[in-house]
Design a protein around this motif. Structure first.
Motif, mmCIF file in Angstrom:
data_model
loop_
_atom_site.group_PDB
_atom_site.id
_atom_site.type_symbol
_atom_site.label_atom_id
_atom_site.label_comp_id
_atom_site.label_asym_id
_atom_site.label_seq_id
_atom_site.Cartn_x
_atom_site.Cartn_y
_atom_site.Cartn_z
ATOM 1 N N TYR A 118 0.781 -1.172 -0.001
ATOM 2 C CA TYR A 118 0.190 -0.063 -0.039
ATOM 3 C C TYR A 118 0.768 1.061 -0.182
ATOM 4 C CZ TYR A 118 -3.248 -3.509 1.450
ATOM 5 O OH TYR A 118 -4.016 -4.751 1.677
ATOM 6 N N ALA A 119 1.933 1.234 0.344
ATOM 7 C CA ALA A 119 3.075 2.354 0.253
ATOM 8 C C ALA A 119 3.006 2.940 -1.101
ATOM 9 C CB ALA A 119 4.268 2.167 0.838
ATOM 10 N N PRO A 120 2.837 4.125 -1.248
ATOM 11 C CA PRO A 120 3.062 4.876 -2.660
ATOM 12 C C PRO A 120 4.293 4.477 -3.432
ATOM 13 C CG PRO A 120 3.169 6.697 -0.887
ATOM 14 C CD PRO A 120 3.030 5.429 -0.398
ATOM 15 N N GLU A 129 -2.684 -7.638 -7.821
ATOM 16 C CA GLU A 129 -2.150 -6.136 -8.082
ATOM 17 C C GLU A 129 -3.286 -5.387 -8.128
ATOM 18 O OE1 GLU A 129 0.758 -4.978 -8.153
ATOM 19 O OE2 GLU A 129 1.479 -6.967 -7.779
ATOM 20 N N LYS A 130 -4.482 -5.820 -8.781
ATOM 21 C CA LYS A 130 -6.056 -4.865 -8.769
ATOM 22 C C LYS A 130 -6.297 -4.725 -7.273
ATOM 23 C CE LYS A 130 -10.677 -5.193 -11.084
ATOM 24 N NZ LYS A 130 -11.263 -4.645 -9.865
ATOM 25 N N ALA A 131 -6.325 -5.802 -6.495
ATOM 26 C CA ALA A 131 -6.916 -5.448 -5.343
ATOM 27 C C ALA A 131 -5.957 -4.650 -4.324
ATOM 28 C CB ALA A 131 -7.021 -6.861 -4.540
ATOM 29 N N ILE A 171 -4.165 -14.639 -3.018
ATOM 30 C CA ILE A 171 -2.876 -14.551 -3.191
ATOM 31 C C ILE A 171 -2.290 -15.750 -4.431
ATOM 32 C CG2 ILE A 171 -1.183 -15.729 -1.896
ATOM 33 C CD1 ILE A 171 -2.378 -14.927 0.397
ATOM 34 N N LYS A 172 -3.189 -16.320 -4.913
ATOM 35 C CA LYS A 172 -2.836 -17.462 -6.110
ATOM 36 C C LYS A 172 -2.937 -16.725 -7.357
ATOM 37 C CE LYS A 172 -4.566 -21.307 -3.385
ATOM 38 N NZ LYS A 172 -5.702 -22.276 -3.566
ATOM 39 N N ASP A 173 -3.468 -15.613 -7.528
ATOM 40 C CA ASP A 173 -3.543 -14.971 -8.836
ATOM 41 C C ASP A 173 -2.947 -13.490 -8.759
ATOM 42 O OD1 ASP A 173 -4.889 -13.496 -10.868
ATOM 43 O OD2 ASP A 173 -6.721 -14.220 -10.668
ATOM 44 N N LYS A 174 -1.714 -13.576 -9.505
ATOM 45 C CA LYS A 174 -1.194 -12.282 -9.468
ATOM 46 C C LYS A 174 -1.861 -11.069 -9.897
ATOM 47 C CE LYS A 174 3.680 -10.579 -10.100
ATOM 48 N NZ LYS A 174 5.131 -10.962 -10.956
ATOM 49 N N ALA A 175 -2.542 -11.238 -11.077
ATOM 50 C CA ALA A 175 -3.265 -10.105 -11.483
ATOM 51 C C ALA A 175 -4.228 -9.563 -10.720
ATOM 52 C CB ALA A 175 -3.692 -10.353 -12.903
ATOM 53 N N GLU A 232 -6.625 -0.903 -5.684
ATOM 54 C CA GLU A 232 -7.774 -0.287 -5.204
ATOM 55 C C GLU A 232 -7.760 0.245 -3.682
ATOM 56 O OE1 GLU A 232 -10.491 -3.406 -6.069
ATOM 57 O OE2 GLU A 232 -10.683 -2.729 -8.169
ATOM 58 N N THR A 233 -7.060 -0.759 -2.926
ATOM 59 C CA THR A 233 -6.866 -0.724 -1.365
ATOM 60 C C THR A 233 -6.079 0.664 -1.305
ATOM 61 O OG1 THR A 233 -7.353 -2.929 -1.005
ATOM 62 C CG2 THR A 233 -6.527 -1.657 0.848
ATOM 63 N N ARG A 234 -4.886 0.615 -2.094
ATOM 64 C CA ARG A 234 -3.802 1.650 -1.832
ATOM 65 C C ARG A 234 -4.147 3.054 -2.009
ATOM 66 N NH1 ARG A 234 -0.794 0.531 -6.315
ATOM 67 N NH2 ARG A 234 0.116 -1.407 -4.851
ATOM 68 N N ALA A 235 -5.230 3.209 -2.857
ATOM 69 C CA ALA A 235 -5.893 4.752 -3.196
ATOM 70 C C ALA A 235 -6.709 5.013 -2.004
ATOM 71 C CB ALA A 235 -6.716 4.618 -4.580
ATOM 72 N N TRP A 236 -7.574 4.235 -1.081
ATOM 73 C CA TRP A 236 -8.235 4.851 -0.040
ATOM 74 C C TRP A 236 -7.417 4.708 1.306
ATOM 75 C CZ3 TRP A 236 -8.794 1.293 3.961
ATOM 76 C CH2 TRP A 236 -9.033 -0.140 3.833
ATOM 77 N N VAL A 237 -6.394 4.014 1.234
ATOM 78 C CA VAL A 237 -5.555 4.007 2.600
ATOM 79 C C VAL A 237 -4.790 5.329 2.400
ATOM 80 C CG1 VAL A 237 -3.125 2.958 3.206
ATOM 81 C CG2 VAL A 237 -4.994 1.466 2.649
ATOM 82 N N GLN A 238 -4.303 5.530 1.144
ATOM 83 C CA GLN A 238 -3.373 6.991 1.200
ATOM 84 C C GLN A 238 -4.394 7.992 1.324
ATOM 85 O OE1 GLN A 238 -0.177 7.277 0.671
ATOM 86 N NE2 GLN A 238 0.165 4.822 0.877
ATOM 87 N N GLN A 239 -5.633 8.035 0.820
ATOM 88 C CA GLN A 239 -6.547 8.857 1.226
ATOM 89 C C GLN A 239 -6.867 9.187 2.505
ATOM 90 O OE1 GLN A 239 -7.568 11.609 -1.047
ATOM 91 N NE2 GLN A 239 -8.390 12.364 0.853
ATOM 92 N N GLY A 240 -6.977 8.040 3.355
ATOM 93 C CA GLY A 240 -7.353 7.834 4.667
ATOM 94 C C GLY A 240 -6.285 8.559 5.539
#
Length: 251
Positions: free
Chosen positions: A127-129, A230-232, A223-227, A235-243
């Motif tokens: 989640y880090a930018p 990365e997508k998940a 965890i078994k699906d790399k793509a 998505e989470t990184r965006a709201w973590v950073q905004q929070g």
């Protein structure tokens, strides 16, 4: 007065599913209020009345005096459920016994060690930018060290549980985090006794039902699906950073 009268305020996280698993293992009725972390529901005034720290999980219940009680911090909630609703010691041991204190050892080990360290590992890896090698290595390696402590302990466990001869709140506290070991890049195969413990607990009906509250528990498939990972993560990184930005303005 009707007891229990439990409402669980939760989200699909390792800390959140601790409580639903415990409730299912105890066979207790409860209501669920899904908290939308990405929408900052946990920071709304009504929720801050329940948990001033603005985090999940939390519960409310009718206490023995007939008044409402609020509980927050997952370890505190687990202890409350064990002390208030586990007379048969399904997930605990009698207070004052050796096993009771050993359960507390491992409960605090998770709450003060595994959870915070793995949580930071998740942050710096997912989640880090920007990639900060020191932070990622620091927390991933410390989580691996804590896993090795658990693995060695379980190697010597005749029952396959952390304490005594049955599941306890210590096991329940750890399970969701260990099940998500691969999210910060930890290879659970390095810890065979811990891996076997995680898989064995996953076969329990209470764990299976409780892990899917308030939404499906999909981390092991993710965890078994790399793509999909990365997508998940994006998505989470965006709201973590905004929070983090929102929180900084309130300090």
């Amino acid at each position: 007065m009707s007891r229990p009268n439990i409402t669980l305020y939760t989200a699909q996280t390792p800390n959140g599913i601790k409580i639903s698993i415990a409730l299912e293992e105890l066979g207790l009725p409860y209501k669920v209020e899904k908290i939308e972390i990405s929408k900052n529901t946990q920071k709304e005034p009504w929720f801050l009345e329940i948990n001033p720290n603005g985090r999940i999980p939390a519960i409310t219940d009718t206490f023995s005096d007939g008044q409402q009680i609020r509980l927050f911090e997952s370890g505190s909630i687990l202890q409350y459920l064990a002390e208030q609703y586990d007379p048969d010691h399904k997930i605990s041991y009698p207070k004052g016994t050796r096993e009771y204190y050993e359960t507390n050892n491992w409960l605090f080990f998770q709450n003060a060690g595994v959870g915070p360290m793995q949580g930071q590992a998740n942050h710096f890896v997912r989640y880090a930018p920007e990639r900060i090698e020191y932070g990622a290595n620091r927390y991933v390696n410390e989580t691996r060290r804590l896993y090795s402590v658990l693995d060695k302990h379980l190697e010597g466990s005749k029952s396959g549980f952390l304490v005594g001869d049955h599941i306890t709140i210590a096991d329940i506290s750890h399970w969701g985090w260990v099940a998500a070991a691969g999210w910060p890049g930890i290879d659970i195969d390095e810890f065979p006794h811990l891996k076997a413990w995680e898989e064995r607990l996953a076969q329990r009906p209470g764990v299976e039902k409780g892990r899917h509250v308030p939404s499906p528990h999909t981390i092991k498939d993710l965890i078994k699906d790399k793509a999909a990972q990365e997508k998940a993560a994006a998505e989470t990184r965006a709201w973590v950073q905004q929070g983090m930005k929102d929180d900084a303005t309130k300090i």
